[in-house]
Design a protein around this motif. Structure first.
Motif, PDB file in Angstrom:
ATOM      1  N   LEU A  43       0.634  -0.667  -0.038  1.00 46.71           N
ATOM      2  CA  LEU A  43       0.271  -0.013   0.284  1.00 46.71           C
ATOM      3  C   LEU A  43       1.189   1.744  -0.058  1.00 46.71           C
ATOM      4  O   LEU A  43       1.668   1.459   0.849  1.00 46.71           O
ATOM      5  CB  LEU A  43      -0.562  -0.045   1.652  1.00 46.71           C
ATOM      6  CG  LEU A  43      -1.967  -1.396   1.908  1.00 46.71           C
ATOM      7  CD1 LEU A  43      -2.268  -0.901   3.303  1.00 46.71           C
ATOM      8  CD2 LEU A  43      -2.937  -1.073   0.432  1.00 46.71           C
ATOM      9  N   PHE A  44       0.463   1.746  -0.847  1.00 45.65           N
ATOM     10  CA  PHE A  44       0.755   3.508  -0.434  1.00 45.65           C
ATOM     11  C   PHE A  44       0.668   4.733  -0.210  1.00 45.65           C
ATOM     12  O   PHE A  44      -0.245   4.309  -0.901  1.00 45.65           O
ATOM     13  CB  PHE A  44       1.834   3.920  -1.840  1.00 45.65           C
ATOM     14  CG  PHE A  44       2.782   2.930  -2.655  1.00 45.65           C
ATOM     15  CD1 PHE A  44       3.881   2.850  -2.066  1.00 45.65           C
ATOM     16  CD2 PHE A  44       2.628   1.505  -3.527  1.00 45.65           C
ATOM     17  CE1 PHE A  44       5.051   2.026  -2.541  1.00 45.65           C
ATOM     18  CE2 PHE A  44       3.495   0.922  -3.914  1.00 45.65           C
ATOM     19  CZ  PHE A  44       4.359   1.077  -3.403  1.00 45.65           C
ATOM     20  N   ALA A  45       0.906   4.923   0.247  1.00 48.58           N
ATOM     21  CA  ALA A  45      -0.772   6.645   0.808  1.00 48.58           C
ATOM     22  C   ALA A  45      -0.670   7.585  -0.450  1.00 48.58           C
ATOM     23  O   ALA A  45       0.921   7.403  -0.570  1.00 48.58           O
ATOM     24  CB  ALA A  45      -0.003   6.745   1.787  1.00 48.58           C
ATOM     25  N   SER A  89      -2.719  11.298  -1.752  1.00 45.52           N
ATOM     26  CA  SER A  89      -3.857  12.403  -1.323  1.00 45.52           C
ATOM     27  C   SER A  89      -4.497  11.752  -1.480  1.00 45.52           C
ATOM     28  O   SER A  89      -5.029  12.663  -1.306  1.00 45.52           O
ATOM     29  CB  SER A  89      -2.955  13.480  -2.456  1.00 45.52           C
ATOM     30  OG  SER A  89      -3.425  13.422  -4.024  1.00 45.52           O
ATOM     31  N   GLN A  90      -5.078  11.283  -2.197  1.00 44.79           N
ATOM     32  CA  GLN A  90      -6.564  10.561  -2.450  1.00 44.79           C
ATOM     33  C   GLN A  90      -6.713   9.859  -1.444  1.00 44.79           C
ATOM     34  O   GLN A  90      -8.462   9.270  -1.943  1.00 44.79           O
ATOM     35  CB  GLN A  90      -6.684  10.392  -4.522  1.00 44.79           C
ATOM     36  CG  GLN A  90      -6.026   8.749  -3.669  1.00 44.79           C
ATOM     37  CD  GLN A  90      -6.302   7.306  -5.532  1.00 44.79           C
ATOM     38  OE1 GLN A  90      -6.768   8.286  -6.148  1.00 44.79           O
ATOM     39  NE2 GLN A  90      -6.138   6.549  -4.951  1.00 44.79           N
ATOM     40  N   GLY A  91      -6.208   9.035  -1.354  1.00 41.99           N
ATOM     41  CA  GLY A  91      -6.008   7.560  -0.086  1.00 41.99           C
ATOM     42  C   GLY A  91      -5.344   6.741   0.030  1.00 41.99           C
ATOM     43  O   GLY A  91      -4.503   7.258   1.036  1.00 41.99           O
ATOM     44  N   VAL A  92      -5.121   5.901  -1.040  1.00 42.41           N
ATOM     45  CA  VAL A  92      -4.154   4.909  -0.972  1.00 42.41           C
ATOM     46  C   VAL A  92      -4.204   4.078  -2.688  1.00 42.41           C
ATOM     47  O   VAL A  92      -4.976   3.809  -3.462  1.00 42.41           O
ATOM     48  CB  VAL A  92      -4.448   3.507  -0.147  1.00 42.41           C
ATOM     49  CG1 VAL A  92      -4.375   2.134  -0.279  1.00 42.41           C
ATOM     50  CG2 VAL A  92      -5.268   3.597   1.286  1.00 42.41           C
ATOM     51  N   VAL A  93      -3.522   3.327  -3.039  1.00 42.94           N
ATOM     52  CA  VAL A  93      -2.710   3.143  -4.025  1.00 42.94           C
ATOM     53  C   VAL A  93      -2.349   1.329  -3.768  1.00 42.94           C
ATOM     54  O   VAL A  93      -1.470   2.316  -2.987  1.00 42.94           O
ATOM     55  CB  VAL A  93      -2.185   3.542  -5.068  1.00 42.94           C
ATOM     56  CG1 VAL A  93      -2.052   3.118  -5.990  1.00 42.94           C
ATOM     57  CG2 VAL A  93      -2.373   4.885  -5.311  1.00 42.94           C
ATOM     58  N   GLN A  94      -2.660   0.284  -4.035  1.00 42.88           N
ATOM     59  CA  GLN A  94      -2.095  -0.456  -3.716  1.00 42.88           C
ATOM     60  C   GLN A  94      -1.967  -1.087  -4.878  1.00 42.88           C
ATOM     61  O   GLN A  94      -2.424  -1.642  -6.162  1.00 42.88           O
ATOM     62  CB  GLN A  94      -3.497  -1.734  -3.066  1.00 42.88           C
ATOM     63  CG  GLN A  94      -2.340  -2.601  -2.658  1.00 42.88           C
ATOM     64  CD  GLN A  94      -4.178  -3.579  -2.613  1.00 42.88           C
ATOM     65  OE1 GLN A  94      -5.041  -3.112  -2.030  1.00 42.88           O
ATOM     66  NE2 GLN A  94      -4.347  -4.891  -2.025  1.00 42.88           N
ATOM     67  N   LEU A  95      -0.006  -2.157  -5.084  1.00 37.95           N
ATOM     68  CA  LEU A  95       0.527  -2.680  -5.607  1.00 37.95           C
ATOM     69  C   LEU A  95       0.178  -3.688  -5.584  1.00 37.95           C
ATOM     70  O   LEU A  95       0.707  -4.452  -3.878  1.00 37.95           O
ATOM     71  CB  LEU A  95       1.698  -2.607  -6.101  1.00 37.95           C
ATOM     72  CG  LEU A  95       2.560  -3.502  -7.339  1.00 37.95           C
ATOM     73  CD1 LEU A  95       1.859  -3.625  -8.303  1.00 37.95           C
ATOM     74  CD2 LEU A  95       4.098  -2.676  -6.608  1.00 37.95           C
ATOM     75  N   ARG A  96      -0.517  -5.279  -6.058  1.00 34.89           N
ATOM     76  CA  ARG A  96      -0.607  -6.576  -6.276  1.00 34.89           C
ATOM     77  C   ARG A  96       0.184  -7.064  -7.496  1.00 34.89           C
ATOM     78  O   ARG A  96      -0.183  -6.996  -8.177  1.00 34.89           O
ATOM     79  CB  ARG A  96      -1.747  -7.022  -5.860  1.00 34.89           C
ATOM     80  CG  ARG A  96      -1.891  -8.338  -5.870  1.00 34.89           C
ATOM     81  CD  ARG A  96      -3.360  -9.255  -5.229  1.00 34.89           C
ATOM     82  NE  ARG A  96      -3.725  -8.478  -4.376  1.00 34.89           N
ATOM     83  CZ  ARG A  96      -5.158  -8.929  -4.368  1.00 34.89           C
ATOM     84  NH1 ARG A  96      -5.667  -8.784  -4.496  1.00 34.89           N
ATOM     85  NH2 ARG A  96      -5.836  -8.016  -2.245  1.00 34.89           N
ATOM     86  N   VAL A  97       0.960  -8.568  -6.607  1.00 39.69           N
ATOM     87  CA  VAL A  97       2.336  -8.949  -6.993  1.00 39.69           C
ATOM     88  C   VAL A  97       1.319 -10.496  -7.173  1.00 39.69           C
ATOM     89  O   VAL A  97       0.887 -10.400  -5.420  1.00 39.69           O
ATOM     90  CB  VAL A  97       3.153  -9.163  -7.641  1.00 39.69           C
ATOM     91  CG1 VAL A  97       3.600 -10.872  -8.355  1.00 39.69           C
ATOM     92  CG2 VAL A  97       3.761  -7.980  -8.418  1.00 39.69           C
ATOM     93  N   GLN A  98       0.594 -11.398  -7.996  1.00 37.37           N
ATOM     94  CA  GLN A  98      -0.374 -12.692  -7.784  1.00 37.37           C
ATOM     95  C   GLN A  98       0.371 -13.515  -8.505  1.00 37.37           C
ATOM     96  O   GLN A  98       0.614 -13.510  -9.623  1.00 37.37           O
ATOM     97  CB  GLN A  98      -1.357 -12.379  -7.926  1.00 37.37           C
ATOM     98  CG  GLN A  98      -2.319 -14.268  -7.442  1.00 37.37           C
ATOM     99  CD  GLN A  98      -3.324 -13.686  -7.466  1.00 37.37           C
ATOM    100  OE1 GLN A  98      -4.350 -13.101  -8.167  1.00 37.37           O
ATOM    101  NE2 GLN A  98      -4.267 -14.812  -6.548  1.00 37.37           N
ATOM    102  N   ASN A  99       1.368 -14.638  -8.041  1.00 39.35           N
ATOM    103  CA  ASN A  99       1.519 -15.490  -9.399  1.00 39.35           C
ATOM    104  C   ASN A  99       0.740 -16.868  -9.444  1.00 39.35           C
ATOM    105  O   ASN A  99      -0.469 -16.773  -8.834  1.00 39.35           O
ATOM    106  CB  ASN A  99       2.784 -16.870  -8.109  1.00 39.35           C
ATOM    107  CG  ASN A  99       3.991 -16.008  -7.971  1.00 39.35           C
ATOM    108  OD1 ASN A  99       4.964 -15.595  -9.213  1.00 39.35           O
ATOM    109  ND2 ASN A  99       4.917 -16.362  -6.832  1.00 39.35           N
ATOM    110  N   ARG A 100       1.188 -16.946 -10.531  1.00 40.54           N
ATOM    111  CA  ARG A 100      -0.389 -17.660 -11.706  1.00 40.54           C
ATOM    112  C   ARG A 100       0.051 -19.317 -10.977  1.00 40.54           C
ATOM    113  O   ARG A 100       0.947 -19.901 -11.258  1.00 40.54           O
ATOM    114  CB  ARG A 100       0.505 -17.527 -13.227  1.00 40.54           C
ATOM    115  CG  ARG A 100      -0.060 -16.686 -13.723  1.00 40.54           C
ATOM    116  CD  ARG A 100       0.221 -16.503 -15.324  1.00 40.54           C
ATOM    117  NE  ARG A 100      -0.882 -17.072 -15.915  1.00 40.54           N
ATOM    118  CZ  ARG A 100      -0.995 -16.801 -17.322  1.00 40.54           C
ATOM    119  NH1 ARG A 100      -0.268 -16.021 -17.458  1.00 40.54           N
ATOM    120  NH2 ARG A 100      -2.522 -17.842 -17.678  1.00 40.54           N
TER     121      ARG A 100
END
Length: 176
Positions: free
Chosen positions: A135-137, A139-150
């Motif tokens: 999660l990255f704070a 100004s709008q709230g949060v932006v989340q980066l997800r990596v999911q292995n197949r």
């Protein structure tokens, strides 16, 4: 058939991460007499360049907005496929604290990805070892980066290791 199951599993996992983040409120709503303008959410589908996606090891042509192509109210979500993993970026007005209080989100720790401070966590359950979130704070709230292995692929890397590599190209495009 295996691809269909993987896509269905991905949709369920993403939905559990998005839908379960809200709080329950009881009582009557109150009226706010001051007018505030909600900050528009970052749209990862339009805000991350194809070059950044290719550098992250995913194919820009595999872009999917929402969860299973369905928009989620209060969120902007976009995902892309690579040969061994998916990359998803979530954008919301929620706070990091809300994610930390959500049951099932575990193993929070402060991290730095591409020079930016964030909070890494995992989601409990069968997919815990397949995905990694930061999660990255903003100004709008949060932006989340997800990596999911197949699931079902051989010789998969730790998803958090992949996230740090992917983050080098994706994180600079995220709002602050």
């Amino acid at each position: 058939m295996g691809r269909r199951i993987t896509l269905m599993l991905l949709g369920l996992l993403l939905a559990s991460g998005v839908v379960g983040c809200g709080d329950t409120t009881s009582g009557s709503p109150t009226t706010n007499t001051t007018t505030t303008t909600a900050k528009a959410l970052f749209n990862p589908c339009t805000g991350i360049s194809d070059d950044a996606l290719r550098a992250a090891g995913v194919d820009p042509a595999t872009e999917e907005a929402g969860i299973g192509g369905v928009h989620q109210s209060g969120w902007e979500i976009c995902s892309w496929r690579g040969p061994k993993y998916f990359v998803t970026v979530f954008s919301t007005s929620r706070t990091v604290s809300e994610f930390e209080r959500k049951p099932g989100n575990v193993e929070f720790e402060d991290v730095t990805v591409a020079g930016r401070q964030g909070r890494q966590f995992r989601v409990e359950g069968a997919s815990k070892n397949l995905d990694c979130d930061v999660l990255f704070a903003a100004s709008q709230g949060v932006v989340q980066l997800r990596v999911q292995n197949r699931a079902g692929q051989d010789n998969l890397e730790n998803p958090c290791t992949v996230l740090y590599r992917v983050g080098d190209s994706i994180v600079p495009a995220l709002p602050r």
